[in-house]
Structures are given as C-alpha cells and as structure tokens.
Design a protein around this motif. Structure first.
Motif, PDB file in Angstrom:
ATOM      1  N   ALA A  92     -12.652   2.864 104.054  1.00 55.11           N
ATOM      2  CA  ALA A  92     -13.225   2.440 105.385  1.00 55.11           C
ATOM      3  C   ALA A  92     -12.765   1.067 105.785  1.00 55.11           C
ATOM      4  O   ALA A  92     -12.697   0.783 106.934  1.00 55.11           O
ATOM      5  N   VAL A  93     -12.444   0.236 104.744  1.00 54.88           N
ATOM      6  CA  VAL A  93     -12.057  -1.220 104.936  1.00 54.88           C
ATOM      7  C   VAL A  93     -10.486  -0.875 105.460  1.00 54.88           C
ATOM      8  O   VAL A  93     -10.214  -1.889 106.194  1.00 54.88           O
ATOM      9  N   LEU A  94      -9.742  -0.076 104.723  1.00 57.56           N
ATOM     10  CA  LEU A  94      -8.461  -0.035 105.283  1.00 57.56           C
ATOM     11  C   LEU A  94      -8.134   0.379 106.672  1.00 57.56           C
ATOM     12  O   LEU A  94      -7.065   0.300 107.102  1.00 57.56           O
ATOM     13  N   ALA A  95      -9.267   1.132 107.090  1.00 56.73           N
ATOM     14  CA  ALA A  95      -9.000   1.426 108.349  1.00 56.73           C
ATOM     15  C   ALA A  95      -9.253   0.135 109.328  1.00 56.73           C
ATOM     16  O   ALA A  95      -8.988   0.387 110.471  1.00 56.73           O
ATOM     17  N   VAL A  96      -9.816  -0.713 108.909  1.00 59.88           N
ATOM     18  CA  VAL A  96      -9.979  -1.980 109.625  1.00 59.88           C
ATOM     19  C   VAL A  96      -8.773  -2.884 109.317  1.00 59.88           C
ATOM     20  O   VAL A  96      -8.243  -3.621 110.463  1.00 59.88           O
ATOM     21  N   SER A  97      -8.434  -3.158 108.406  1.00 61.46           N
ATOM     22  CA  SER A  97      -7.209  -4.101 108.164  1.00 61.46           C
ATOM     23  C   SER A  97      -6.193  -3.314 106.780  1.00 61.46           C
ATOM     24  O   SER A  97      -6.906  -2.873 105.833  1.00 61.46           O
ATOM     25  N   GLN A  98      -4.994  -3.556 106.711  1.00 59.53           N
ATOM     26  CA  GLN A  98      -4.248  -3.188 105.467  1.00 59.53           C
ATOM     27  C   GLN A  98      -3.534  -4.481 105.024  1.00 59.53           C
ATOM     28  O   GLN A  98      -2.798  -4.225 104.044  1.00 59.53           O
ATOM     29  N   ASP A  99      -4.378  -5.638 105.105  1.00 61.14           N
ATOM     30  CA  ASP A  99      -3.843  -6.762 104.680  1.00 61.14           C
ATOM     31  C   ASP A  99      -4.771  -6.738 103.183  1.00 61.14           C
ATOM     32  O   ASP A  99      -5.782  -6.809 103.255  1.00 61.14           O
ATOM     33  N   ALA A 100      -4.118  -6.976 102.050  1.00 62.00           N
ATOM     34  CA  ALA A 100      -4.812  -6.707 100.745  1.00 62.00           C
ATOM     35  C   ALA A 100      -5.682  -7.889 100.589  1.00 62.00           C
ATOM     36  O   ALA A 100      -6.863  -7.469  99.936  1.00 62.00           O
ATOM     37  N   PHE A 101      -5.438  -9.120 101.096  1.00 65.74           N
ATOM     38  CA  PHE A 101      -6.357 -10.322 100.659  1.00 65.74           C
ATOM     39  C   PHE A 101      -7.526 -10.205 101.621  1.00 65.74           C
ATOM     40  O   PHE A 101      -8.806 -10.435 101.284  1.00 65.74           O
ATOM     41  N   ILE A 102      -7.631  -9.542 102.867  1.00 64.55           N
ATOM     42  CA  ILE A 102      -8.506  -9.487 103.844  1.00 64.55           C
ATOM     43  C   ILE A 102      -9.567  -8.337 102.939  1.00 64.55           C
ATOM     44  O   ILE A 102     -10.789  -8.610 103.006  1.00 64.55           O
ATOM     45  N   VAL A 103      -8.859  -7.225 102.759  1.00 60.95           N
ATOM     46  CA  VAL A 103      -9.764  -6.358 102.290  1.00 60.95           C
ATOM     47  C   VAL A 103     -10.557  -6.293 100.895  1.00 60.95           C
ATOM     48  O   VAL A 103     -11.532  -6.155 100.664  1.00 60.95           O
ATOM     49  N   PHE A 104      -9.698  -7.077  99.906  1.00 65.31           N
ATOM     50  CA  PHE A 104     -10.173  -7.516  98.565  1.00 65.31           C
ATOM     51  C   PHE A 104     -11.233  -8.380  98.845  1.00 65.31           C
ATOM     52  O   PHE A 104     -12.412  -8.253  98.242  1.00 65.31           O
ATOM     53  N   THR A 105     -11.290  -9.406  99.640  1.00 65.75           N
ATOM     54  CA  THR A 105     -11.901 -10.669  99.628  1.00 65.75           C
ATOM     55  C   THR A 105     -13.194 -10.088 100.408  1.00 65.75           C
ATOM     56  O   THR A 105     -14.694 -10.396 100.049  1.00 65.75           O
ATOM     57  N   ALA A 106     -13.175  -9.185 101.346  1.00 62.43           N
ATOM     58  CA  ALA A 106     -14.339  -8.664 101.889  1.00 62.43           C
ATOM     59  C   ALA A 106     -15.277  -7.903 100.797  1.00 62.43           C
ATOM     60  O   ALA A 106     -16.464  -7.740 100.859  1.00 62.43           O
ATOM     61  N   ASN A 107     -14.452  -6.965 100.076  1.00 64.96           N
ATOM     62  CA  ASN A 107     -15.092  -6.289  99.110  1.00 64.96           C
ATOM     63  C   ASN A 107     -15.783  -7.175  98.178  1.00 64.96           C
ATOM     64  O   ASN A 107     -17.048  -6.954  97.572  1.00 64.96           O
ATOM     65  N   VAL A 108     -15.086  -8.210  97.733  1.00 58.78           N
ATOM     66  CA  VAL A 108     -15.761  -9.273  96.726  1.00 58.78           C
ATOM     67  C   VAL A 108     -17.082  -9.741  97.060  1.00 58.78           C
ATOM     68  O   VAL A 108     -18.114  -9.560  96.312  1.00 58.78           O
ATOM     69  N   PHE A 109     -16.915 -10.156  98.350  1.00 63.73           N
ATOM     70  CA  PHE A 109     -18.311 -10.822  98.779  1.00 63.73           C
ATOM     71  C   PHE A 109     -19.457  -9.918  98.943  1.00 63.73           C
ATOM     72  O   PHE A 109     -20.439 -10.212  98.606  1.00 63.73           O
ATOM     73  N   ALA A 110     -19.041  -8.573  99.439  1.00 67.65           N
ATOM     74  CA  ALA A 110     -20.158  -7.710  99.434  1.00 67.65           C
ATOM     75  C   ALA A 110     -20.682  -6.986  98.191  1.00 67.65           C
ATOM     76  O   ALA A 110     -21.882  -7.026  97.936  1.00 67.65           O
ATOM     77  N   ILE A 111     -19.701  -7.136  97.099  1.00 72.59           N
ATOM     78  CA  ILE A 111     -20.181  -6.659  95.641  1.00 72.59           C
ATOM     79  C   ILE A 111     -20.878  -7.744  94.977  1.00 72.59           C
ATOM     80  O   ILE A 111     -21.906  -7.363  94.406  1.00 72.59           O
ATOM     81  N   LEU A 112     -20.506  -8.919  94.982  1.00 72.14           N
ATOM     82  CA  LEU A 112     -21.058  -9.966  94.165  1.00 72.14           C
ATOM     83  C   LEU A 112     -22.583 -10.410  94.667  1.00 72.14           C
ATOM     84  O   LEU A 112     -23.325 -10.715  93.633  1.00 72.14           O
ATOM     85  N   GLY A 113     -22.952  -9.795  95.928  1.00 70.58           N
ATOM     86  CA  GLY A 113     -24.135 -10.158  96.198  1.00 70.58           C
ATOM     87  C   GLY A 113     -25.024  -8.749  96.244  1.00 70.58           C
ATOM     88  O   GLY A 113     -26.235  -8.744  96.351  1.00 70.58           O
ATOM     89  N   LEU A 114     -24.512  -7.788  95.336  1.00 71.26           N
ATOM     90  CA  LEU A 114     -25.112  -6.402  95.486  1.00 71.26           C
ATOM     91  C   LEU A 114     -26.187  -6.460  94.348  1.00 71.26           C
ATOM     92  O   LEU A 114     -27.201  -5.867  94.694  1.00 71.26           O
ATOM     93  N   ARG A 115     -26.200  -7.130  93.230  1.00 74.57           N
ATOM     94  CA  ARG A 115     -27.383  -7.043  92.267  1.00 74.57           C
ATOM     95  C   ARG A 115     -28.656  -7.771  93.122  1.00 74.57           C
ATOM     96  O   ARG A 115     -29.643  -7.446  92.929  1.00 74.57           O
TER      97      ARG A 115
END
Length: 330
Positions: free
Chosen positions: A215-238
C-alpha cells in the motif's frame, strides 16, 4: 532522490534512542498503561512524525513530503486494524493489563525487522521488474475486497491453527508466570500463555506487513520514505492500542473504510503504472484516505451503541477460522 548513508544512520540512531528510553525509563517495570498516558504518548509520536514531515518537505521537496504524509496516514490508519486484532488476542488469552505492553513491545520490534526486509525487497524488485507494480496493485485490490467481506466475521480463537501448532510442540503452563515467556519445571522447559500470545501477535504483524507494505509502495518506491513512514506509524502503535482498546469496537465502520483504502491505493498503483507516475497524484490519494478514515470514524461515533453490546470487535485473526465455518475436519 538518493538518500545518504548519514540520513539512514541518523534515523536508525533516533529510533534506537526512542526504544531505549521506552525500555529503560518509561516502561522499565511491568505495569498497566493508563488511557491518559497512552493518549499523550500517541500524540507525542504523531507530533514527531509531523516534525519529520516538515523536514522531508524542506530537505527533499514537495513530492517526497506528500509521499511521506500519505504513507504515514495509510500506515497509521491500517495500524488501527492491528488494534482490533490485538484486542481479540489479548481477550482470548486473558492477558493481564500489566503484561500487554511487554508482548506489544516484542511484537513491534519484530514488526520493524519484518517490514524493513519487505520494504527493501519490494523496492529492489520493483526497480528491477516493473511489471511487479501490477502484481502488487492487483494484490491490494484483492486484499481490500477480501478484507471487506470479512469485516464482520467472528474469529474462532479456540480452534486457532497457530495456537494448536505450538501446543503440539511445546509444554505449556496453565497459568501466566509473571512476564516470562518460558519457565523451567523439574528440569523441563515450558512455554507460558504469554508466549502463545506473542506468537499470534507476531504472526498477525507479519500478515499486516504483507498487506500494508504494498500500500505504501503504491505511494512511493523510495525506500527511505516508505521505511520512515512505517516506523513512525509502528512506534506509536502500542500507545494507540492502550488509548483505543476500550472503545475500538465503536469504530464499526472503520474496517470497511480501510478495505476501501487498500482498493483505492491498489487502483492508483495500477493506473499510474500503466499511464504514468502522476496520473493519480499522491495528494489525491492523501485526501481520499483522510476522508474515508476520518469520515468512517465520525459516522461510527454517531451511532449509539446498543445497550448490553459486547465490547469486542470483529474481524479476521491469523490462523483462526470464522465461527461456524466448515474446517474440513473429519
């Protein structure tokens, strides 16, 4: 835009510091997390993500800035679906509130590793095999439709295949042994119900990663953008879990909206892959995602909960058949 090794190293150090503070200061001892504390923590992680977004806009330009914001919103929205599942898992195992944070911590650390592997693999594959864009896009559309059909399903946790697999291969204690995953009794190693909980949580995280990374790769194929977006979402999950666990069942329309988000980004990936990267702009995907997610939450809260309604969400749990489903057992 190529990302320097220093940017990667700086972001990795930043994440490690956050995790160290969480482990060594904020949650050094097992304890129940208050809703007020969880809300503040969740807002803190969202604020960090917005500050990071400003930096992306400033240093990398509008295209990457919008891509990060859209990716973060998609991942943050889909992470609420994780919360539905976590509530069902913790309720089934009757995990005491003071141990839930430990399970989620290890679950999220595992999720970060799994997502990193999937992101770099996905970016590399798309860079070398452009036709995979259509595979990922079709996968998102199919996943969204399947998620839509299973939105109101009631999982049969008693017959969960993952739990059954572990119980056939490990001795399992009847009760919790504090915050431990394993204990020794008379020289024999036993798993605890907390370990069973962790295994199902990790399996769920893997499935969510497989669904959400495309789903995020559909927005960008830049690994840094995709990874950082994932990390910020996951860190706040708890924090988001502890803030919403008691009321998440009220968001009964959200699962339908998240299903439509997956279909939407899948269609975007297919259309842009065929006609060109800017046919459906990222900003449009951001607006549509926000309307679907926040609109579904608002409409859900307008519905008055029936008196005596069971405060458990519905949905799909990895390894669990639907109640009443024919499992093909003889």
């Amino acid at each position: 835009m190529a990302t320097s090794i220093w940017a990667w190293a700086g972001f990795a150090l930043f994440v490690l510091v956050l995790i160290a503070l969480d482990l060594g200061v904020v949650h050094k001892k097992p304890r129940a997390v208050k809703v007020s504390e969880a809300l503040l923590s969740s807002l803190f992680y969202i604020a960090l993500a917005m500050i990071f977004a400003v930096g992306v806009f400033y240093f990398r330009g509008e295209a990457d800035g919008w891509a990060f914001l859209t990716g973060f919103l998609i991942e943050k929205s889909l992470s609420i679906d994780n919360i539905f599942v976590f509530v069902l898992i913790f309720s089934h195992f009757a995990v005491p509130a003071e141990y839930q944070h430990r399970v989620l911590l290890w679950g999220i650390l595992g999720a970060l590793v799994m997502r990193a592997v999937l992101i770099f693999a996905g970016v590399e594959l798309i860079a070398n095999f452009h036709w995979l864009i259509y595979v990922f896009g079709a996968f998102l559309v199919i996943t969204g439709v399947k998620m839509l059909l299973a939105a109101d399903a009631e999982p049969d946790m008693e017959n969960n295949r993952i739990i059954g697999f572990i119980k056939r291969r490990f001795r399992v204690t009847e009760d919790f042994e504090g915050a431990r995953f394993f204990v020794r009794r008379n020289g024999l190693l036993y798993a605890t119900p907390l370990f069973l909980t962790l295994v199902v949580v990790e399996a769920s995280d893997l499935v969510f990663a497989v669904d959400s990374i495309p789903a995020v790769l559909a927005v960008s194929q830049d690994a840094f953008i995709v990874f950082t977006a994932n990390v910020f979402a996951i860190l706040g999950l708890r924090a988001l879990y502890f803030a919403l666990a008691g009321v998440v069942h009220r968001f009964h329309l959200l699962k339908y909206a998240l299903s439509l988000v997956l279909v939407l980004v899948g269609v975007k990936m297919l259309v842009n892959g065929w006609f060109g990267a800017k046919t459906i702009p990222t900003e449009y995907a951001l607006i549509a995602t926000a309307v679907l997610v926040f609109g579904s939450i608002g409409l859900s809260l307008l519905r008055k909960a029936p008196e005596g309604e069971v405060a458990l969400p519905r949905g799909w749990v990895v390894g669990s058949p639907q109640k009443g489903e024919d499992r093909g057992e003889s």
